[in-house]
Design an enzyme around this catalytic site. Structure first.
Site, PDB file in Angstrom:
ATOM      1  CB  SER A  96      -0.959  -0.021   1.193  1.00  0.00           C
ATOM      2  OG  SER A  96      -1.950   0.969   1.051  1.00  0.00           O
TER       3      SER A  96
ATOM      4  CG  ASP B 288      -6.378  -2.964  -3.941  1.00  0.00           C
ATOM      5  OD1 ASP B 288      -7.174  -2.336  -3.220  1.00  0.00           O
ATOM      6  OD2 ASP B 288      -5.146  -2.886  -3.818  1.00  0.00           O
TER       7      ASP B 288
ATOM      8  CG  HIS C  99      -5.438  -2.536  -0.056  1.00  0.00           C
ATOM      9  ND1 HIS C  99      -4.719  -2.047  -1.136  1.00  0.00           N
ATOM     10  CD2 HIS C  99      -4.971  -1.878   1.034  1.00  0.00           C
ATOM     11  CE1 HIS C  99      -3.875  -1.125  -0.709  1.00  0.00           C
ATOM     12  NE2 HIS C  99      -3.996  -1.018   0.599  1.00  0.00           N
TER      13      HIS C  99
END
Length: 398
Positions: A79, A290, A329
């Site tokens: 991320s 995601d 994610h």
């Protein structure tokens, strides 16, 4: 090993394996974007300086404590940490021998703009809102339309870009109901799948969500816009204006302001030759499901980097992208989201073992229920036609 936003458990494992590890808070511990208000130094720390200084100081401490220099250095993040990994390779090619960029927030401005884009569409009118229960209705329709396109009906899209699902196919014939979409909701879904664009020039700021990601849409299409997006614009672009309203944001003039205010944060530079010239390796991965950072943003950057660094064959000597079907994610989701990228990176750097594939598994209740190969982009896993579709041995990358 220097790591950013990995869990402490992941870092602990690598330390137990004999690595020296470090983590950074990137210069702040605020839960929202107000730390960047009128504070360019904090923004620079967050953008790139904190990771670089952590690497530099860490190496000096190792030299002092152990009496010998670092043999190899690695960065592993996902991320925001994935963005930091690429930023390190782009700006400080001497810091790390290898980096793992997981689900990277390559374009901080683009990601924030998508949150506003989807927020505007979802709350355009009261009728535009999507009840959370309808996320699964949409996903079920997507799977019915596209699951078998990859040759295996398993609840996962190997390549969502091949799915041309039209949400109008589940529009209610009459009044709004729980198992269909109203006309206004159809338009909302189309907006969620669509790229964020400048309405005047057509320039694409950020790629839309992919079919198959619907289970996670509450992140951006829920009752309130994704706060990372609203905080970003409120504090970096509009000076902390408490009266700023995301519903009035202009995707032409306001975007120009945003890019100017936070250009240092984005990791979009494709000039990677200095990093590659010293033998640096990059493993990047991104889940196709995601719901927070568009997976196609990774594909678009990788393809741009290929053009800028001698084409696919040349770049794959140093840089591999792995798209993970069904993964959300940084992990989770419906696909084979358990895999070991770090050992693959170490093998590549230290033993020249090129990671053409990454073995991956789907784990449920502590048990492995499916294995698949993750393929080096642009290859995808294809079923050989015989044997269990839950066994990686029956798939090949093509």
């Amino acid at each position: 090993m220097c790591s950013s936003d990995l869990s402490s458990r992941t870092l602990q494992k690598n330390v137990q394996d004999g690595y020296v590890g470090a983590m950074s808070d990137t210069g702040h511990n605020s839960a929202n974007g107000n730390v960047f208000l009128a504070n360019q130094e904090a923004l620079i720390d967050f953008a790139y300086r904190a990771e670089h200084e952590t690497a530099d100081i860490g190496k000096k401490l190792i030299q002092a404590l152990y009496g010998s220099p670092v043999r190899h250095s690695y960065f592993d993040g996902c991320s925001g940490g994935g963005r930091q990994a690429l930023k390190e390779a782009q700006m400080y090619p001497g810091d790390f021998d290898g980096v793992i960029a997981g689900s990277p927030a390559l374009s901080t401005v683009g990601r924030a703009s998508q949150a506003i884009w989807i927020g505007q569409a979802t709350h355009k009118t009261p009728e535009s809102a999507l009840p959370a229960a309808k996320f699964q209705v949409i996903k079920d329709a997507v799977m019915a339309a596209c699951d078998a396109l990859d040759g295996v009906k398993d609840g996962v899209l190997e390549n969502p870009r091949k799915c041309n699902f039209d949400p109008k196919t589940i529009q209610c014939a009459g009044a709004d109901a729980a198992n269909c979409l109203s006309a206004a909701q159809v338009e909302t879904v189309k907006a969620i799948y669509s790229d964020v664009k400048n309405p005047r020039t057509g320039e694409i700021y950020f790629a839309g969500h992919e079919p198959g990601s619907e289970s996670g849409w509450n992140t951006m299409a829920g009752a309130n816009p994704f706060p990372i997006g609203t905080d970003f614009f409120r504090y970096t672009t509009f000076g902390g204006d408490a009266n700023w309203d995301y519903k009035t944001m202009n995707f032409d003039a306001d975007m120009a302001k945003a890019f100017k205010a936070a250009s240092a944060v984005d990791a979009m530079d494709t000039k990677l030759k200095p990093y590659f010239d010293r033998g640096g390796k990059i493993i990047q991965y991104h889940g196709w499901n995601d719901p927070q950072i568009s997976p196609r943003s990774s594909v678009m950057y990788y393809e741009a980097a290929m053009k800028a660094n001698g084409g696919q064959k040349k770049m794959q000597e140093n840089y591999r992208l792995f798209m993970v079907p069904g993964m959300a994610h940084c992990g989770g989701g419906d696909g084979t989201s358990t895999f070991e990228a770090f050992s693959a990176l170490v093998g590549w750097v230290e033993q020249k073992k090129v990671p053409e594939t990454l073995p991956a598994a789907k784990v449920a209740n502590g048990q492995t229920v499916r294995t698949r190969p993750l393929c080096s982009y642009p290859a995808t896993a294809q079923y050989k036609g015989t044997g269990s579709t839950d066994d990686a041995a029956n798939f090949s990358c093509k």
